[in-house]
Write a protein that holds these residues in place. Structure first.
Motif, mmCIF file in Angstrom:
data_model
loop_
_atom_site.group_PDB
_atom_site.id
_atom_site.type_symbol
_atom_site.label_atom_id
_atom_site.label_comp_id
_atom_site.label_asym_id
_atom_site.label_seq_id
_atom_site.Cartn_x
_atom_site.Cartn_y
_atom_site.Cartn_z
ATOM 1 N N VAL A 88 -2.977 1.315 17.172
ATOM 2 C CA VAL A 88 -3.110 2.642 16.559
ATOM 3 C C VAL A 88 -4.521 2.784 15.992
ATOM 4 C CG1 VAL A 88 -0.668 2.913 15.970
ATOM 5 C CG2 VAL A 88 -2.202 1.791 14.345
ATOM 6 N N PRO A 89 -5.055 4.008 15.974
ATOM 7 C CA PRO A 89 -6.413 4.228 15.488
ATOM 8 C C PRO A 89 -6.458 4.366 13.965
ATOM 9 C CG PRO A 89 -5.536 6.275 16.329
ATOM 10 C CD PRO A 89 -4.483 5.236 16.559
ATOM 11 N N SER A 90 -6.273 3.269 13.261
ATOM 12 C CA SER A 90 -6.316 3.322 11.799
ATOM 13 C C SER A 90 -6.876 2.016 11.266
ATOM 14 C CB SER A 90 -4.923 3.558 11.219
ATOM 15 O OG SER A 90 -4.120 2.402 11.357
ATOM 16 N N ILE A 91 -7.363 2.063 10.043
ATOM 17 C CA ILE A 91 -7.892 0.863 9.396
ATOM 18 C C ILE A 91 -6.798 -0.186 9.287
ATOM 19 C CG2 ILE A 91 -8.813 -0.030 7.232
ATOM 20 C CD1 ILE A 91 -10.291 2.610 6.883
ATOM 21 N N ALA A 92 -5.577 0.270 9.003
ATOM 22 C CA ALA A 92 -4.456 -0.668 8.875
ATOM 23 C C ALA A 92 -4.202 -1.422 10.173
ATOM 24 C CB ALA A 92 -3.197 0.092 8.453
ATOM 25 N N GLY A 93 -4.661 -0.865 11.302
ATOM 26 C CA GLY A 93 -4.395 -1.491 12.590
ATOM 27 C C GLY A 93 -5.480 -2.431 13.077
ATOM 28 N N ILE A 94 -6.538 -2.625 12.291
ATOM 29 C CA ILE A 94 -7.660 -3.448 12.761
ATOM 30 C C ILE A 94 -7.187 -4.823 13.224
ATOM 31 C CG2 ILE A 94 -9.725 -4.700 12.001
ATOM 32 C CD1 ILE A 94 -10.466 -2.269 10.329
ATOM 33 N N GLY A 95 -6.296 -5.453 12.438
ATOM 34 C CA GLY A 95 -5.843 -6.804 12.787
ATOM 35 C C GLY A 95 -5.043 -6.835 14.060
ATOM 36 N N PHE A 96 -3.939 -6.077 14.121
ATOM 37 C CA PHE A 96 -3.070 -6.169 15.303
ATOM 38 C C PHE A 96 -3.653 -5.438 16.502
ATOM 39 C CE2 PHE A 96 -1.063 -2.800 12.634
ATOM 40 C CZ PHE A 96 -1.177 -1.714 13.482
ATOM 41 N N ASN A 97 -4.573 -4.495 16.297
ATOM 42 C CA ASN A 97 -5.273 -3.921 17.450
ATOM 43 C C ASN A 97 -6.070 -4.998 18.183
ATOM 44 O OD1 ASN A 97 -4.352 -1.360 16.885
ATOM 45 N ND2 ASN A 97 -6.234 -0.677 15.890
ATOM 46 N N HIS A 98 -6.529 -5.981 17.431
ATOM 47 C CA HIS A 98 -7.358 -7.040 18.022
ATOM 48 C C HIS A 98 -6.512 -8.188 18.567
ATOM 49 C CE1 HIS A 98 -10.725 -9.662 18.718
ATOM 50 N NE2 HIS A 98 -10.271 -10.560 17.848
ATOM 51 N N THR A 99 -5.515 -8.614 17.806
ATOM 52 C CA THR A 99 -4.731 -9.776 18.244
ATOM 53 C C THR A 99 -3.675 -9.405 19.278
ATOM 54 O OG1 THR A 99 -3.131 -9.485 16.443
ATOM 55 C CG2 THR A 99 -5.041 -10.900 16.009
ATOM 56 N N GLY A 100 -3.270 -8.119 19.312
ATOM 57 C CA GLY A 100 -2.269 -7.690 20.283
ATOM 58 C C GLY A 100 -0.852 -7.798 19.780
ATOM 59 N N TYR A 101 -0.663 -8.278 18.571
ATOM 60 C CA TYR A 101 0.663 -8.316 17.976
ATOM 61 C C TYR A 101 0.492 -8.254 16.472
ATOM 62 C CZ TYR A 101 -0.184 -13.187 16.645
ATOM 63 O OH TYR A 101 -0.701 -14.326 16.090
ATOM 64 N N ARG A 102 1.575 -7.960 15.773
ATOM 65 C CA ARG A 102 1.518 -7.793 14.319
ATOM 66 C C ARG A 102 2.334 -8.885 13.643
ATOM 67 N NH1 ARG A 102 4.358 -4.596 10.368
ATOM 68 N NH2 ARG A 102 2.970 -4.066 8.641
ATOM 69 N N ARG A 103 1.708 -9.497 12.655
ATOM 70 C CA ARG A 103 2.395 -10.532 11.888
ATOM 71 C C ARG A 103 2.540 -10.037 10.447
ATOM 72 N NH1 ARG A 103 1.249 -16.488 12.446
ATOM 73 N NH2 ARG A 103 -0.482 -15.732 13.682
ATOM 74 N N GLU A 104 3.733 -10.180 9.897
ATOM 75 C CA GLU A 104 3.991 -9.782 8.517
ATOM 76 C C GLU A 104 4.787 -10.893 7.848
ATOM 77 O OE1 GLU A 104 6.775 -6.449 7.227
ATOM 78 O OE2 GLU A 104 4.813 -5.498 7.005
ATOM 79 N N ASP A 105 4.192 -11.460 6.785
ATOM 80 C CA ASP A 105 4.835 -12.586 6.086
ATOM 81 C C ASP A 105 5.200 -13.705 7.056
ATOM 82 O OD1 ASP A 105 4.667 -11.149 3.708
ATOM 83 O OD2 ASP A 105 6.607 -10.177 4.047
ATOM 84 N N SER A 106 4.209 -14.033 7.893
ATOM 85 C CA SER A 106 4.356 -15.130 8.874
ATOM 86 C C SER A 106 5.405 -14.853 9.943
ATOM 87 C CB SER A 106 4.700 -16.455 8.168
ATOM 88 O OG SER A 106 3.678 -16.792 7.255
ATOM 89 N N MET A 107 5.911 -13.623 10.000
ATOM 90 C CA MET A 107 6.897 -13.263 11.013
ATOM 91 C C MET A 107 6.301 -12.231 11.963
ATOM 92 S SD MET A 107 9.642 -15.008 10.356
ATOM 93 C CE MET A 107 10.937 -14.119 11.234
ATOM 94 N N HIS A 108 6.654 -12.344 13.228
ATOM 95 C CA HIS A 108 6.194 -11.380 14.219
ATOM 96 C C HIS A 108 6.950 -10.071 14.047
ATOM 97 C CE1 HIS A 108 6.503 -9.739 18.519
ATOM 98 N NE2 HIS A 108 5.373 -9.308 17.990
ATOM 99 N N THR A 109 6.219 -8.989 13.790
ATOM 100 C CA THR A 109 6.816 -7.656 13.667
ATOM 101 C C THR A 109 6.210 -6.776 14.743
ATOM 102 O OG1 THR A 109 6.937 -7.971 11.277
ATOM 103 C CG2 THR A 109 7.252 -5.736 12.096
ATOM 104 N N PRO A 110 6.979 -6.400 15.772
ATOM 105 C CA PRO A 110 6.393 -5.707 16.936
ATOM 106 C C PRO A 110 6.029 -4.253 16.689
ATOM 107 C CG PRO A 110 8.760 -5.881 17.201
ATOM 108 C CD PRO A 110 8.414 -6.646 15.953
ATOM 109 N N TYR A 111 6.227 -3.777 15.480
ATOM 110 C CA TYR A 111 5.970 -2.358 15.209
ATOM 111 C C TYR A 111 5.239 -2.206 13.872
ATOM 112 C CZ TYR A 111 10.097 -3.181 12.335
ATOM 113 O OH TYR A 111 10.981 -3.705 11.429
#
Length: 587
Positions: free
Chosen positions: A89-112
């Motif tokens: 997504v085009p947002s500052i919050a997305g900088i991390g998962f835009n780059h890695t291709g997946y989202r991690r939250e509290d050491s858990m994979h969160t696909p959304y």
């Protein structure tokens, strides 16, 4: 690794890992390197002119690393083939998962990533995993990038694979895009329902800013009977009453010197009556003009401000919300047509596969058993799914900013045209009072009320001194309310002048309030995010249908040719919806 395990055929990595994998691909051309958003290599580590066909890089649309590398002219230091994928997504919050291709939250994979707040309109999830956006062939599973895939044999089995994949690979993804559009409509509907609240927010912001233009609060509560301005006029009336009384007492004193002084005194009583009458008349006119000014402010608050939401057009009373509503009525309708068309296409593909299988079996039985082939089951006829054109959002999401500029200038001009002439009249009337007040001061201070003839005896001089002191005391009693009146009037005049000087700036400072009132900024941005995600899915689906159309093309079987025609129309309709969706995804 090859010493321990034998030949290495593939390596992969992301970011710095992608650079390391690509370094292996550069050094060993028999090794295939596949990366996601790799860092660039040092210029000395590769030949930028060389084609490295063993290296494939998937670059996320919003990957900050590769956007930066391209921006500084070093994108060519990422070797090999590069393909854009539409995850993130085009947002500052997305900088991390835009780059890695997946989202991690509290050491858990969160696909959304969640959009909005739970329980509020527009709350939802956008799925951001990169692998969902690497589009692969329905038949081979190979990524569909860098040219057409290899031809497959179209037979019962491959047609059934296509029919089944329409349900899983296409309709599910289109359904997700439609969910994003649904959240968009929720946000728009909420803004529409909140019209009165948004309107009142601007009214309140305007009133507060308007009343604070003058530091001493002259315009505070200007629309009401107990406004500061009204109270000041009442104060001026009271001071004028005092001036009248003290002038009468002073004139009485001047007209009644002690008998022993009568032959020595030249009596010059002050003529304040005409000036006081003039000021009284101007005060009454000032109050009438103030009532007119208060009504003009009221009209501005309740009518002119509401015109802000029309932005000079008559089609929508709430222009930003109205245009979005009108646009997404077409978009939602087209998504329904799109889903129905794709579903119908999947059904037709399945029916053709079953028909081929049935005919093949019946022909075989006919040959063996000398039976008639017989009829096949009826086929679903093709519906004409024509997409609706939308004449809205042609300026994309920047249309709100354009309306904001337009409406702010219009409001400033319209309200100034209403308020300034009356304010100028107020200034003129206050100036007249100010001039008359200064004349009263001059009348007293400039007059020589008492003088003696000759050389009075000591008794007369003593009487005169006592009388003179009494006159001076009464003169001061007269001057005090006059000077207070003049000071008050001068403050009113300078305040009104400051109002006229500062009003345009005050309106400019209302810009963020009007901006948010036209459409809540957070909701507006969330519409952008949702439609970006929906557009990404439609781009992926068109890439998938490119391959479907290609595989169905150039066949002699008329049934396949018909499927080709339908699939071509599906892709064309997808491109129409993508363009309409992208309008709300583009600033």
């Amino acid at each position: 690794m090859e010493k321990d395990f034998g030949e290495i055929t593939s390596v992969s990595g992301n970011s710095l890992g992608g650079a390391l994998a690509n370094y292996v691909g550069v050094e060993y051309n028999h090794v295939r390197s596949v990366t996601l958003n790799p860092a660039m290599l040092p210029a000395s580590a590769l030949d930028v002119e060389k084609q490295y066909d063993n290296i494939t890089n998937y670059i996320s649309e919003y990957d900050l690393l590769n956007l930066s590398q391209d921006a500084i002219g070093m994108g060519n230091q990422v070797p090999g083939l590069k393909y854009t994928i539409y995850n993130g997504v085009p947002s500052i919050a997305g900088i991390g998962f835009n780059h890695t291709g997946y989202r991690r939250e509290d050491s858990m994979h969160t696909p959304y990533v969640t959009i909005g707040r739970k329980g509020e309109p527009g709350y939802g999830k956008i799925y951001v995993d990169a692998h969902h956006h690497i589009v692969s062939s329905i038949w081979t599973g190979q990524p569909l990038y860098g040219g057409r895939s290899e031809r497959i044999d179209l037979n019962v089995e491959t047609l059934q694979m296509l029919s089944e994949s329409i349900e899983t690979s296409v309709l599910e993804r289109l359904g997700l895009a439609q969910t994003y559009i649904g959240h968009t409509v929720e946000i728009i509907n909420h803004e529409s329902e909140a019209y009165e609240s948004r309107l009142n927010t601007v009214r309140e912001a305007f009133q507060e800013a308007f009343e604070d233009i003058i530091d001493d609060g002259l315009l505070r509560g200007i629309r009401f009977a107990n406004s500061v301005f009204k109270l000041m006029i009442q104060k001026l009336h009271a001071l004028l009453d005092t001036i009248e009384r003290t002038s009468q007492v002073l004139n009485g004193l001047l007209n009644s010197p002690p008998a022993a002084l009568i032959e020595f005194i030249i009596n010059k009583p002050i003529d304040a009556e005409s000036l006081v009458s003039e000021i009284r008349g101007s005060l009454e006119e000032l109050e009438e003009t103030l009532d007119e000014f208060a009504l003009a402010v009221e009209d501005t608050v309740y009518n002119t401000i509401e015109d802000i939401f029309k932005a000079g057009q008559e089609k929508f009373h709430d222009v930003v919300v109205g245009e979005l509503e009108a646009h997404f009525e077409h978009v939602e309708s087209n998504y329904q047509r799109m889903n129905a068309q794709v579903e119908e296409f999947g059904t037709q593909v399945g029916q053709v596969a079953n028909a081929f299988k049935t005919i093949d079996q019946r022909v075989a039985h006919a040959i063996t058993d000398q039976l008639a082939i017989g009829d096949i089951d009826p086929m679903t006829s093709t519906t004409d799914f024509t997409m609706e054109d939308s004449p809205y959002l042609l300026e994309f999401m920047k249309f709100k900013e354009q309306y904001l500029d337009l409406t702010l200038d219009a409001f400033k001009g319209t309200s100034s045209a209403i308020l300034f002439p009356i304010a100028m009249t107020l200034i003129n009337k206050v100036t007249l009072i100010e001039i008359a007040g200064k004349a009263l001061v001059g009348l007293v201070k400039g007059g020589n009320y008492l003088s003696l003839y000759g050389n009075p005896i000591t008794l007369v001089l003593s009487l005169f001194t006592d009388y003179d002191d009494r006159v001076k005391e009464q003169v001061n009693a007269f001057l005090h309310p006059v000077e207070e009146m003049n000071e008050t009037v001068e403050g009113i005049r300078t305040g009104l002048q400051k109002f006229m000087e500062n009003y345009p700036t005050v309106i400019d400072n209302l810009r963020p309030y009007i901006d948010s009132a036209l459409f809540n900024n957070t909701g507006y941005y969330n519409i952008h995010i949702y439609n970006t995600a929906a557009t990404s899915i439609l781009k992926d689906m068109q890439l998938l249908f490119d391959d479907i159309v290609f595989q169905l093309s150039d066949h002699e079987a008329e049934a396949i040719t018909s499927l080709y025609d339908v699939s071509s129309n599906v892709k064309q309709n997808m491109s129409i919806i993508e363009e309409q969706t992208a309008r709300a995804a583009t600033w």
